[in-house]
Design a protein around this motif. Structure first.
Motif, PDB file in Angstrom:
ATOM      1  N   ARG A  49       0.858  -1.036   0.142  1.00 18.03           N
ATOM      2  CA  ARG A  49      -0.028  -0.005  -0.161  1.00 18.03           C
ATOM      3  C   ARG A  49       0.582   1.124   0.063  1.00 18.03           C
ATOM      4  O   ARG A  49       0.419   2.431  -0.412  1.00 18.03           O
ATOM      5  CB  ARG A  49      -0.834   0.182   1.298  1.00 18.03           C
ATOM      6  N   TRP A  50       2.011   1.275   0.595  1.00 22.23           N
ATOM      7  CA  TRP A  50       2.916   2.298   0.587  1.00 22.23           C
ATOM      8  C   TRP A  50       3.244   2.923  -1.013  1.00 22.23           C
ATOM      9  O   TRP A  50       3.318   4.333  -1.030  1.00 22.23           O
ATOM     10  CB  TRP A  50       4.228   1.989   1.060  1.00 22.23           C
ATOM     11  N   ALA A  51       2.993   2.056  -2.045  1.00 23.39           N
ATOM     12  CA  ALA A  51       3.273   2.272  -3.384  1.00 23.39           C
ATOM     13  C   ALA A  51       2.296   3.347  -3.733  1.00 23.39           C
ATOM     14  O   ALA A  51       2.465   4.187  -4.779  1.00 23.39           O
ATOM     15  CB  ALA A  51       3.364   1.221  -4.135  1.00 23.39           C
ATOM     16  N   VAL A  52       1.013   3.411  -3.160  1.00 18.84           N
ATOM     17  CA  VAL A  52       0.060   4.333  -3.642  1.00 18.84           C
ATOM     18  C   VAL A  52       0.331   5.875  -3.390  1.00 18.84           C
ATOM     19  O   VAL A  52       0.103   6.400  -4.438  1.00 18.84           O
ATOM     20  CB  VAL A  52      -1.616   4.086  -2.877  1.00 18.84           C
ATOM     21  N   VAL A  53       0.967   6.161  -2.410  1.00 18.45           N
ATOM     22  CA  VAL A  53       1.576   7.377  -2.089  1.00 18.45           C
ATOM     23  C   VAL A  53       3.012   7.443  -2.729  1.00 18.45           C
ATOM     24  O   VAL A  53       3.348   8.519  -3.376  1.00 18.45           O
ATOM     25  CB  VAL A  53       1.440   7.769  -0.505  1.00 18.45           C
ATOM     26  N   GLY A  54       3.568   6.510  -2.582  1.00 19.03           N
ATOM     27  CA  GLY A  54       4.905   6.291  -3.121  1.00 19.03           C
ATOM     28  C   GLY A  54       5.357   6.747  -4.192  1.00 19.03           C
ATOM     29  O   GLY A  54       6.408   7.291  -4.653  1.00 19.03           O
ATOM     30  N   VAL A  55       4.581   6.062  -5.409  1.00 12.43           N
ATOM     31  CA  VAL A  55       4.868   5.981  -6.663  1.00 12.43           C
ATOM     32  C   VAL A  55       4.648   7.458  -7.273  1.00 12.43           C
ATOM     33  O   VAL A  55       5.586   7.917  -7.926  1.00 12.43           O
ATOM     34  CB  VAL A  55       4.032   5.047  -7.383  1.00 12.43           C
ATOM     35  N   PRO A  56       3.588   8.172  -7.011  1.00  6.24           N
ATOM     36  CA  PRO A  56       3.405   9.566  -7.411  1.00  6.24           C
ATOM     37  C   PRO A  56       4.549  10.578  -6.865  1.00  6.24           C
ATOM     38  O   PRO A  56       4.982  11.461  -7.775  1.00  6.24           O
ATOM     39  CB  PRO A  56       1.942   9.722  -6.532  1.00  6.24           C
ATOM     40  N   LEU A  57       5.067  10.301  -5.720  1.00 12.50           N
ATOM     41  CA  LEU A  57       5.945  11.020  -5.064  1.00 12.50           C
ATOM     42  C   LEU A  57       7.370  10.835  -5.681  1.00 12.50           C
ATOM     43  O   LEU A  57       8.290  11.597  -6.008  1.00 12.50           O
ATOM     44  CB  LEU A  57       6.133  10.653  -3.664  1.00 12.50           C
ATOM     45  N   VAL A  92      -4.698   9.578   2.081  1.00 10.13           N
ATOM     46  CA  VAL A  92      -3.649  10.189   2.384  1.00 10.13           C
ATOM     47  C   VAL A  92      -3.081  10.838   0.766  1.00 10.13           C
ATOM     48  O   VAL A  92      -2.399  11.965   0.789  1.00 10.13           O
ATOM     49  CB  VAL A  92      -2.599   9.322   2.884  1.00 10.13           C
ATOM     50  N   LEU A  93      -3.240   9.827  -0.222  1.00 10.05           N
ATOM     51  CA  LEU A  93      -2.712  10.424  -1.559  1.00 10.05           C
ATOM     52  C   LEU A  93      -3.454  11.549  -2.118  1.00 10.05           C
ATOM     53  O   LEU A  93      -3.028  12.600  -2.315  1.00 10.05           O
ATOM     54  CB  LEU A  93      -2.743   9.229  -2.668  1.00 10.05           C
ATOM     55  N   VAL A  94      -4.939  11.745  -1.964  1.00 10.35           N
ATOM     56  CA  VAL A  94      -5.725  12.655  -2.235  1.00 10.35           C
ATOM     57  C   VAL A  94      -5.201  13.885  -1.425  1.00 10.35           C
ATOM     58  O   VAL A  94      -5.184  15.047  -1.941  1.00 10.35           O
ATOM     59  CB  VAL A  94      -7.146  12.251  -2.094  1.00 10.35           C
ATOM     60  N   ALA A  95      -5.333  13.767  -0.145  1.00 11.25           N
ATOM     61  CA  ALA A  95      -4.798  14.766   0.692  1.00 11.25           C
ATOM     62  C   ALA A  95      -3.327  15.427   0.214  1.00 11.25           C
ATOM     63  O   ALA A  95      -3.347  16.648   0.225  1.00 11.25           O
ATOM     64  CB  ALA A  95      -4.739  14.308   2.223  1.00 11.25           C
ATOM     65  N   MET A  96      -2.535  14.511  -0.036  1.00 12.87           N
ATOM     66  CA  MET A  96      -1.389  15.009  -0.344  1.00 12.87           C
ATOM     67  C   MET A  96      -1.252  15.596  -1.713  1.00 12.87           C
ATOM     68  O   MET A  96      -0.559  16.779  -1.714  1.00 12.87           O
ATOM     69  CB  MET A  96      -0.330  13.766  -0.686  1.00 12.87           C
ATOM     70  N   VAL A 109       2.890  12.597   5.379  1.00  8.84           N
ATOM     71  CA  VAL A 109       2.423  11.104   5.103  1.00  8.84           C
ATOM     72  C   VAL A 109       2.290  10.331   6.597  1.00  8.84           C
ATOM     73  O   VAL A 109       1.195   9.786   6.778  1.00  8.84           O
ATOM     74  CB  VAL A 109       3.147  10.268   4.192  1.00  8.84           C
ATOM     75  N   LEU A 110       3.102  10.345   7.371  1.00  9.55           N
ATOM     76  CA  LEU A 110       3.226   9.802   8.552  1.00  9.55           C
ATOM     77  C   LEU A 110       2.105  10.310   9.681  1.00  9.55           C
ATOM     78  O   LEU A 110       1.413   9.582  10.233  1.00  9.55           O
ATOM     79  CB  LEU A 110       4.510  10.035   9.238  1.00  9.55           C
TER      80      LEU A 110
END
Length: 499
Positions: free
Chosen positions: A75-83, A182-186, A165-166
């Motif tokens: 699941r980390w990849a959902v935020v990690g890949v766009p970053l 988290v991704l939407v918020a980021m 993120v944390l």
């Protein structure tokens, strides 16, 4: 087109098939994509994506199922890949700061610091950014000015992303769709304030520190957070404005107030030592110079924060945060801190208001039951990566940064814009310039020149006896003033010799 014909066409691009026809079709399509990508790199065309999109279309059922299974396990990849996409774009096209960071880095190259950098301007009784100037100046000497700038920008981006993120994950607890939320918020927060991360000012690092208060869980953590804040405060004259972030600590109200008072007292004592007893005089000087600006001179940092609140992404964050008010799971202290910074009514504080709004909204979703499509993670990671990729193109590009190489000893006049800072960055220790970092500290006569340049004109008599040897601008219109001789151009910018 009939379903049978569609199935027959898709069979030529089936990457999961073992038939010779499918394998040859897939290999040919991928080869075409590689060739088109190579050609597109030279022409700027995006046609190289079409063959790969064709493969995705032909295999979307199994492809999405495979991707969803992969994202469910990672699941980390959902935020990690766009970053990572954003990071890759910034590495390929390095950004540039456009204001204060450039003069912070360059100031160390003049033996007498700001006094040697600026002309026709008042200076504070003591430095306003003492520790920050020393640290980044030493870094610039060690790795060069561009390298130091990129290191600080990398610290700003990575530090903010990690802390946000944390903090977001902590507020959401074990929500089954926490990664997507988290991704939407980021994405919304980055759309609002990521341009400030590029600037890497002292206030950005204080913002990261303040948000980290949401991650503190032990008394040792409280001590480390508090001491770090006090020492960060020695680099910025307005640092104490961030100390109310103590409201986020896991303490009683009495404990939070005690931390706030103790930090403020230690900060004031350190500033008294650093400024040789001129701390209050230095702070009052800064406010007085703002008041000295001629009518008509507007600094973007000081405009009303309402201008930022009306941006689409900020509106979404604001409405989401107000929606969270009164929700049982919401964390009201985060909202209170956001209101505190809103009271300043200055656009510069959008960098902390936006993430606080986002965290407050997320805290209210902790117990919310959401029914989302199975493919939500795939869609989120795709749209998130696209958004981050587009976002990176909005930052100032280092390759297009105005950098005129001037003769040593030159005295330069500019309007109050990026040339005021980048000229120092490009000629460290070799020139003098006006205006300074506070345009209100400039003599009124030359503030009027700044106003005139902003309106596209220049009166030669305003420069008589000034000692200026050069002028840099991108705004003059009409006949060339008789006192100017064109020396060089860089895109829209012009370097003039002053006769």
């Amino acid at each position: 087109m009939s379903p049978v014909l569609i199935a027959w066409v898709r069979s030529f691009f089936d990457i999961y098939s073992t038939s010779t026809r499918s394998r040859l079709g897939v290999l040919a399509t991928m080869a075409l994509g590689v060739v088109l990508l190579g050609l597109g790199a030279e022409t700027g065309s995006g046609g190289g994506a079409i063959p790969f999109l064709l493969l995705v279309w032909a295999n979307h059922e199994r492809f999405l199922k495979t991707l969803e299974d992969l994202l469910e396990r990672n699941r980390w990849a959902v935020v990690g890949v766009p970053l990572l996409v954003l990071a890759a774009k910034l590495v390929m096209t390095p950004p540039a700061a456009s204001d204060d960071l450039l003069r912070h880095l360059a100031s160390a190259f003049w033996a007498d610091g700001y006094a040697g950098m600026y002309v026709h301007t008042a200076l504070p009784p003591a430095p306003l950014y003492p520790a920050f100037d020393r640290v980044v100046g030493a870094l610039a000497f060690a790795v060069g000015l561009p390298g130091a700038m990129w290191i600080l920008q990398a610290l700003a981006f990575s530090g903010f992303a990690l802390v946000f993120v944390l903090a977001a994950r902590r507020f959401l607890g074990g929500h089954p769709f926490s990664d997507v939320l988290v991704l939407v918020a980021m994405v919304l927060v980055m759309q609002t304030m990521s341009a400030r991360l590029v600037l890497a000012r002292p206030e950005i690092f204080l913002t990261i520190w303040a948000l980290a208060g949401t991650l503190v869980a032990t008394r040792l953590g409280v001590l480390i957070w508090s001491v770090t804040g006090v020492f960060l405060g020695t680099g910025y004259w307005l640092a104490a404005l961030y100390f109310p972030a103590a409201i986020l600590l896991p303490l009683s109200w009495r404990g939070r107030v005690g931390i706030l008072v103790t930090m403020s007292a230690l900060w004031a004592w350190l500033w008294w030592l650093i400024t040789d007893g001129h701390a209050l005089e230095t702070v009052l000087w800064a406010f007085s110079q703002v008041a000295n600006r001629l009518p008509g001179i507007v600094v973007g940092e000081n405009v009303s924060i309402v201008n930022v609140l009306l941006a689409p992404s900020m509106l979404v964050l604001a409405f989401a945060s107000f929606w969270a008010l009164g929700r049982s799971a919401a964390e009201p202290r985060v909202f209170v801190l956001a209101l505190f910074f809103l009271l300043s009514n200055q656009a510069r504080y959008c960098g902390i208001v936006a993430p606080l709004f986002a965290l407050h909204a997320l805290s209210a979703l902790r117990t919310a039951e959401l029914r989302l499509p199975v493919a939500i993670r795939s869609m989120a990671i795709t749209l998130g990566a696209l958004s981050m990729s587009v976002l990176s193109s909005t930052y100032t590009n280092y390759a297009t940064m105005v950098r005129f190489d001037l003769p040593p000893g030159s005295v330069v006049m500019t309007a109050f814009n990026q040339a005021t800072y980048s000229t120092l960055f490009a000629n460290p220790g070799e020139i003098r310039i006006a205006p300074a970092f506070e345009v209100g500290a400039l003599k009124p006569r030359y503030q009027q020149v700044v106003l005139d340049l902003g309106g596209g004109k220049l009166h030669c008599d305003s420069l008589e006896g000034s000692g200026f040897t050069h002028l840099i601008e991108n705004s003059l219109v009409g006949p060339i003033p008789a006192c100017l001789t064109l020396v060089e151009t860089q895109r829209d910018w012009r370097l003039w010799a002053v006769r």
